[in-house]
Design an enzyme around this catalytic site. Structure first.
Site, PDB file in Angstrom:
ATOM      1  CB  ALA A 102      -0.821  -0.098   1.375  1.00 38.26           C
ATOM      2  N   GLY A 148      -0.334  -5.451   0.361  1.00 39.90           N
ATOM      3  CA  GLY A 148      -1.297  -5.645  -0.399  1.00 39.90           C
ATOM      4  C   GLY A 148      -0.751  -6.290  -1.476  1.00 39.90           C
ATOM      5  CD  GLU A 151      -3.706  -7.430   2.299  1.00 37.55           C
ATOM      6  OE1 GLU A 151      -4.379  -7.961   3.077  1.00 37.55           O
ATOM      7  OE2 GLU A 151      -3.291  -6.262   1.636  1.00 37.55           O
TER       8      GLU A 151
END
Length: 792
Positions: A102, A148, A151
């Site tokens: 992120a 992220g 993910e």
């Protein structure tokens, strides 16, 4: 290596045959209609496969910013709405990076818990749509796939990764005081099992592609390509895209199954975790270990366990809600803010503020094959630098070369290198007893004993044989570079490069410039340090520079506290419970008692009473008896090869008794002992900024965090949790009151703890001990102006 290449050729041939045999000859690349308006996402169609290329502008890495989120959602909605597209590939256009995580600036900009929680929930929704996509999506991973980015990848139906050293997967959020916030806490345990998922999330460590394949994080591996008509990185990305398209088509045609066959151990582990009693025991054991390691003061690990447990026990919906809420809570903590600030400092210290040097350093020579010289040689040859290692004796040279080989061989044992790669890297090293080959050197780093006359002698010898452009760098830890350069014919080419031991593990490099050091010399030194993988601070010349100056008065206070009758073990306990990664008495042993004595004498002469404290005779007597610390087997403790437990050195009793000082009860409580050490450390750090030794508070914090924990702890320490789980913190994991001291560094500590409270402490101790605790003017100024901060 020949076998690897052969396998790579065969795999490429096999992939092409699959394409041809199934009729999957790609049509021309077709751009999207919105292509010109998008800056982060570039997508088009090959055959019936959408290829989504991620490329954050003006950045070496891709990060999940609001702009990228928005464009990615638009692109995926177009793909799902198109009848001509049956599958998709996600790939990065940047070599060495899929998605690095992120955008930290996006998180730091959030003012409320609700804002952060909403960001998490939006990310969860996007990733959930990927997971539930009726059109199979393949993540083609080359380079870092972290946070992220991981993910996103694990929500895809298939993952292919390059088997490259730069390709790593991980969840490093814990190192920023947070947790995975886009569904990772719920998907990862289902994919790799609860023990392995907790291991990843609680350590934050990165996993290589081959290991990820065994765990089930990655479905297929692709060998990277070598040089050809295009650079290797470009060829590898193109080949990865080809293979990913092949598998995307296969998934769409249902000729390839996205389900992976699990091994017996995985099946047994998964079955065991279906038993409530077993699960509760796992949670309990992990929580106990975390509390013991962090003393319950570091919030992220416990919340990670809580969120994982919620998802398993109450279902995915409850797990996702808990994840977003805990993510919001953690990001808004002072601990997380401090860690994000530290991260920004690291990024700053990994850039060359002097610009590109006029000439790249390709040939390096190192004088001195001792612990430091050999360590510098190892991190240099490991990055492809042709390196000469010179010493005065064959015995010392052999020992140094063996140290370099052992360091590389340890990587082979950990499967970070192949034996072929080890031997190839080691071939960059040449050991010798003379100056042959120095006429080709671009830089010489001396790592001889801390003696000014010796350094003068080797500098004169070196300047007689090196070319005009060659830089001379000294690895001194305390001697002023200007004094070393006083005998140089070219003082503009002389600079300090202060490495920390052990060099292959310690991240910090302190570069010291004099008034005569040229900008190009500084640029070359920083460039070499960056190539060696170091985090760099640049400081101005002066006795002790920055790091040693901060450490010296604190160590002088350590000696006084020990002379006042505090047991070394108790002192170690007090300092580690405050937040230091290693106890104060152990620190003296690790640094080396002889080194501590040398620094105390040299800096004591320069700074006088301000650097006083305990009686330096203590160190003198220890050196005379051979109690040099860990390296001699005895210091305050006794050290034995292969024995972790260390006992107190009873021979120190008589020395301490002969030099005993009466303790002052008004400043001898446990809390006072802690703050006597810390306030001297902080006061000297602020003094260095006041005097211009430091350019910025951020560099001061980076230097304190990555340089002053010393050998056993910086870079992260780890403890086993049973057979599977490992907790690793880097470099410190314990908070005191509201703040993480060493995580944040002395300047952020002043901002968070309060300048006035620190000054009050210093004045209290000044009344008892004198000038050693007199607050410096800059610290007093901050105390007098409550709104004045080192970080805005």
């Amino acid at each position: 290596m020949v076998a690897c290449r052969a396998i790579g050729i065969l795999s490429r041939f096999s992939a092409f045959r699959i394409l041809r045999s199934r009729g999957y000859i790609c049509r021309n690349f077709t751009g999207s209609s919105a292509l010109l308006t998008r800056t982060h996402i570039n997508y088009g169609v090959k055959g019936d496969v959408a290829v989504v290329r991620i490329n954050s502008p003006n950045s070496k890495v891709n990060t999940l910013s609001k702009e990228l989120h928005s464009e990615f959602s638009e692109v995926m909605n177009e793909i799902w709405a198109s009848d001509q597209i049956r599958s998709a590939v996600l790939i990065s256009s940047k070599p060495g990076c899929f998605i690095a995580g992120a955008d930290i600036n996006m998180l730091a900009a959030c003012k409320t818990l609700q804002e952060v929680t909403q960001l998490s929930q939006e990310a969860q929704r996007i990733v959930e749509k990927l997971e539930k996509s009726t059109k199979p999506i393949v993540a083609a991973i080359n380079g870092s796939c972290l946070g992220g980015g991981l993910e996103v990848a694990i929500s895809c139906q298939y993952r292919i990764a390059t088997k490259d050293r730069k390709t790593v997967l991980g969840t490093p959020e814990v190192l920023l005081g947070a947790l995975p916030g886009a569904g990772g806490t719920q998907r990862l345990p289902k994919m790799v099992g609860v023990p392995a998922a907790l291991d990843m999330m609680l350590t934050g460590r990165s996993i290589r592609a081959d290991r990820a394949k065994k765990m089930g994080l990655v479905d297929q591996l692709v060998e990277p390509l070598g040089p050809g008509l295009k650079p290797p990185e470009e060829r590898t990305i193109e080949y990865l895209e080809e293979v990913a398209i092949t598998f995307a088509k296969g998934l769409a045609d249902k000729k390839i199954s996205p389900k992976r066959d699990k091994g017996l151990v995985e099946k047994l582990t998964a079955y065991a975790m279906t038993i409530p009693f077993v699960r509760q025991q796992v949670y309990k054991k992990v929580e106990e270990k975390v509390r013991k390691q962090t003393k319950g003061l570091y919030p992220a690990p416990l919340k990670i366990i809580d969120v994982v447990k919620t998802g398993i026990e109450q279902g995915s919906d409850a797990g996702y809600l808990c994840e977003s809420q805990k993510f919001g809570e953690l990001v808004m903590t002072k601990e997380s803010k401090a860690l994000m600030g530290l991260y920004h400092g690291q990024v700053l210290c990994k850039k060359n503020k002097f610009g590109a040097p006029q000439k790249d350093v390709k040939h390096l020579a190192i004088l001195g094959a001792g612990l430091m010289g050999a360590g510098i040689a190892q991190v240099s040859v490991d990055k492809g630098l042709k390196t000469i290692l010179k010493d005065a004796t064959l015995t010392a040279l052999d020992r140094g070369q063996q140290q370099v080989f052992k360091g590389l061989n340890d990587k082979v044992k950990k499967k970070a290198l192949t034996s072929f790669e080890r031997d190839s890297i080691f071939s960059n090293l040449t050991g010798q007893l003379d100056y042959q080959g120095f006429e080709k050197a671009d830089m010489v780093i001396e790592a001889v004993f801390e003696d000014l006359s010796l350094k003068h002698r080797v500098l004169k010898e070196v300047e007689a044989v090196i070319p005009d452009h060659c830089i001379f760098a000294s690895n001194t830890s305390a001697l002023p570079i200007s004094e070393i350069a006083a005998v140089s014919k070219r003082p503009e080419k002389v600079i300090g490069m202060h490495y920390f031991s052990p060099v292959d593990k310690m991240q910090l490099l302190e570069i010291i410039t004099t008034e005569k050091t040229s900008k190009d010399t500084s640029a070359s030194a920083v460039a070499v340090g960056l190539k060696q993988g170091k985090v760099i601070i640049v400081v101005k010349d002066g006795p002790g520079f920055y790091t040693t100056r901060c450490l010296a008065p604190m160590m002088s206070e350590v000696i006084r506290i020990l002379q006042e009758g505090v047991d070394p073990k108790k002192l170690d306990s007090l300092t580690t419970s405050f937040g230091f990664p290693v106890g104060a008495a152990t620190l003296v042993d690790e640094v080396g008692v002889d080194v501590a004595k040398h620094v105390a004498e040299d800096l004591g002469k320069v700074f006088g009473e301000r650097f006083g404290g305990g009686n330096p005779e203590l160190l003198t007597q220890m050196v005379s008896k051979g109690f040099l610390g860990r390296k001699s087997g005895k210091g305050f403790y006794i050290y034995q090869e292969g024995v972790k437990r260390k006992d107190l050195n009873s021979d120190m009793d008589s020395i301490l008794a002969s030099l005993k000082l009466p303790p002052k009860s008004e400043v001898s409580s446990d809390e006072d002992i802690q703050f006597r050490l810390v306030t001297r450390f902080v006061n000297e750090a602020v003094m260095c900024l006041q005097e211009g030794i430091l350019a910025t508070p951020a560099e001061g914090d980076i230097g304190a965090v990555f340089g002053l924990g010393f050998p056993p702890c910086l870079g992260g320490w780890s403890r086993r949790l049973g057979r599977k789980l490992t907790l690793a913190w880097s470099p410190c994991c314990v908070s005191f009151n509201e703040v993480l001291f060493l995580y944040s560094g002395p300047f952020r500590f002043v901002d968070l703890y309060g300048a006035q409270k620190i000054v009050d402490r210093l004045k209290k101790y000044e009344a008892a001990y004198g000038k050693q605790f007199t607050p410096c003017q800059l610290l007093a100024d901050h105390a007098n102006s409550p709104n004045k901060k080192f970080y805005q």
